[in-house]
Scaffold this active site. Sequence first.
Site, PDB file in Angstrom:
ATOM      1  N   ASP A   1      26.737  -4.188 -12.746  1.00 23.55           N
ATOM      2  CA  ASP A   1      26.288  -2.915 -13.333  1.00 23.55           C
ATOM      3  C   ASP A   1      25.987  -1.917 -12.208  1.00 23.55           C
ATOM      4  O   ASP A   1      25.302  -2.258 -11.229  1.00 23.55           O
ATOM      5  CB  ASP A   1      25.020  -3.187 -14.170  1.00 23.55           C
ATOM      6  CG  ASP A   1      24.596  -1.966 -14.954  1.00 23.55           C
ATOM      7  OD1 ASP A   1      24.901  -1.910 -16.153  1.00 23.55           O
ATOM      8  OD2 ASP A   1      23.964  -1.069 -14.351  1.00 23.55           O
TER       9      ASP A   1
ATOM     10  N   GLU B   1      29.108   1.513 -17.751  1.00 29.11           N
ATOM     11  CA  GLU B   1      29.169   1.384 -16.286  1.00 29.11           C
ATOM     12  C   GLU B   1      28.955  -0.073 -15.893  1.00 29.11           C
ATOM     13  O   GLU B   1      28.460  -0.375 -14.826  1.00 29.11           O
ATOM     14  CB  GLU B   1      28.135   2.295 -15.587  1.00 29.11           C
ATOM     15  CG  GLU B   1      26.925   2.687 -16.408  1.00 29.11           C
ATOM     16  CD  GLU B   1      25.950   1.540 -16.684  1.00 29.11           C
ATOM     17  OE1 GLU B   1      26.154   0.895 -17.735  1.00 29.11           O
ATOM     18  OE2 GLU B   1      25.025   1.306 -15.882  1.00 29.11           O
TER      19      GLU B   1
HETATM   20  N1  LIG Z   1      31.054   9.416 -16.455  1.00 29.58           N
HETATM   21  C1  LIG Z   1      30.908   8.427 -17.297  1.00 29.58           C
HETATM   22  N2  LIG Z   1      29.691   7.933 -17.534  1.00 29.58           N
HETATM   23  C2  LIG Z   1      29.551   6.897 -18.363  1.00 29.58           C
HETATM   24  C3  LIG Z   1      30.643   6.296 -18.984  1.00 29.58           C
HETATM   25  N3  LIG Z   1      30.186   5.268 -19.744  1.00 29.58           N
HETATM   26  C4  LIG Z   1      28.834   5.241 -19.603  1.00 29.58           C
HETATM   27  N4  LIG Z   1      28.439   6.220 -18.761  1.00 29.58           N
HETATM   28  C5  LIG Z   1      27.102   6.592 -18.355  1.00 29.58           C
HETATM   29  O1  LIG Z   1      26.457   5.517 -17.689  1.00 29.58           O
HETATM   30  C6  LIG Z   1      25.045   5.757 -17.779  1.00 29.58           C
HETATM   31  C7  LIG Z   1      24.360   4.446 -18.027  1.00 29.58           C
HETATM   32  O2  LIG Z   1      22.994   4.688 -17.972  1.00 29.58           O
HETATM   33  P1  LIG Z   1      21.904   3.559 -18.129  1.00 29.58           P
HETATM   34  O3  LIG Z   1      22.363   2.562 -19.161  1.00 29.58           O
HETATM   35  O4  LIG Z   1      20.620   4.240 -18.382  1.00 29.58           O
HETATM   36  O5  LIG Z   1      21.910   2.800 -16.773  1.00 29.58           O
HETATM   37  P2  LIG Z   1      21.646   3.287 -15.286  1.00 29.58           P
HETATM   38  O6  LIG Z   1      21.329   4.735 -15.206  1.00 29.58           O
HETATM   39  O7  LIG Z   1      22.802   2.839 -14.466  1.00 29.58           O
HETATM   40  O8  LIG Z   1      20.387   2.497 -14.881  1.00 29.58           O
HETATM   41  P3  LIG Z   1      20.293   0.985 -14.403  1.00 29.58           P
HETATM   42  O9  LIG Z   1      21.404   0.261 -15.067  1.00 29.58           O
HETATM   43  O10 LIG Z   1      18.963   0.526 -14.836  1.00 29.58           O
HETATM   44  O11 LIG Z   1      20.445   0.999 -12.929  1.00 29.58           O
HETATM   45  C8  LIG Z   1      24.839   6.780 -18.905  1.00 29.58           C
HETATM   46  O12 LIG Z   1      24.470   8.003 -18.354  1.00 29.58           O
HETATM   47  C9  LIG Z   1      26.205   6.921 -19.533  1.00 29.58           C
HETATM   48  O13 LIG Z   1      26.475   8.216 -20.009  1.00 29.58           O
HETATM   49  C10 LIG Z   1      31.936   6.834 -18.730  1.00 29.58           C
HETATM   50  O14 LIG Z   1      32.956   6.381 -19.231  1.00 29.58           O
HETATM   51  N5  LIG Z   1      32.018   7.884 -17.887  1.00 29.58           N
END
Ligand SMILES: Nc1nc2c(ncn2[C@@H]2O[C@H](COP(=O)(O)OP(=O)(O)OP(=O)(O)O)[C@@H](O)[C@H]2O)c(=O)[nH]1
Length: 407
Positions: free
Chosen positions: A271, A315
């Site tokens: 992650d 992500e």
């Molecule tokens: N640009 C982009 N962002 C994505 C995509 N899929 C998910 N995200 C973003 O990934 C982020 C995941 O956030 P969180 O689940 O809060 O996790 P994090 O900020 O990495 O925090 P931790 O996992 O605790 O380190 C969110 O802002 C989603 O919008 C994608 O396909 N493209």
Amino acid sequence: MRQIIFSLYGNCLNSGQRIIWQNGGNKRKTNLILDASIGQDPLLRQRLTFALGAWRSTWLNNLVFAAVLALLLQPVIQPIALAWWILSVLVVNSGRVFIGWKYEKNGQPASRYWYLIYAVSTLTSAIVWSAGSMILFPESSAKHQLYMIIVIGIIAHGASYHHSSSPRLLAAYLLILIPPSAIKILLSSNDQIDMTLKLIGTLILLVLALSAKRMCRTQTETMQLKEALRKMANIDSLTSIANRRAFDELLQKGWHQAKHRLQPYSVILLDIDHFKLYNDYLGHVNGDRALKLVAGAIRDSLERATDQVARYGGEEFAVLLPNTDAKGAKIIAEKIRNKIVGLNLEHKKSPTSNFITLSIGIATREQICSNMHCRQLVEEADSALYYAKSSGRNCSISYPQQFSRSA
Ligand SMILES: Nc1nc2c(ncn2[C@@H]2O[C@H](COP(=O)(O)OP(=O)(O)OP(=O)(O)O)[C@@H](O)[C@H]2O)c(=O)[nH]1
């Protein structure tokens, strides 16, 4: 090396890829066990699929049409000549069936020259037909010439289906088969032969040959379309790696295989740390770009053809490692983690590092018990990932709680 999932028809037309899995449909069609497919060039396997199909069905087709032609020509051609010709068709095509049977029996190529053997046997069959059309040519009867042309045309048409995956082989086949009969009928010097019939015969031959070519092209296009659909169903469009659906399928298959072979099996969940902050600061377009780079870096860290990476969630990524014990999985996890750090993707808002980092959870089964479900392993990897997050991120943790931190 790119990895693909082999589809029902073996219809991946891109070279430079390797097969990592074949589905049940493909196994039934080719009768090849998974071990014989993994790591192979899918284009070669596609040809194999068609070759085996051809071996099975062309034996009957060739004999039926040879018999029909012999019956039609029987009033004007000596029976002994017809009998010899049918015998040659029988011998050549039985030889092809024998080669095919030998190939299938072992579940893997009997010889690394199998495709050459297949091509030679196919062209030998074309030579037998072509020679037959020359030797048995009914000089005195335009009507019987027409019969012969129609049967040869049908054979050419049928061949185009089976050799559609090998355009060069098909071209050689048609070149051997068609011009001799066409030239013979056009140059025929018998005055009694009606010119109109000659032209009709040649026209039929041409139409059948051209429709064969079109059929070949249509089939190639259909295969490309199926391949595109397969990709859409299994490949994540942003990162071009396997998607969650493909991951679930690969996990189940790999799990059963490991259980059957008494081999270890590992799952890694990865992650990106504080990706929300990255997105918020740099925008979604840059976020997408980072996801692509991370996916590519993970894929490039895997060395074995059987190791697989998938996009597990937004992500979050997953890596499946067949025949890999806990120690091996840990090494790979650290290799990936360091590779991502090495990408130097600036992440100014991350409380963990100035660059994009990964938190990684690893779970391994050294030996799989019969009552254990693969989901349990993923849950363990998820728990380990949770541990990695709560232990400061940018680290890999093996379930249960083997903490290792670097950087
Ligand atoms: N640009 C982009 N962002 C994505 C995509 N899929 C998910 N995200 C973003 O990934 C982020 C995941 O956030 P969180 O689940 O809060 O996790 P994090 O900020 O990495 O925090 P931790 O996992 O605790 O380190 C969110 O802002 C989603 O919008 C994608 O396909 N493209």
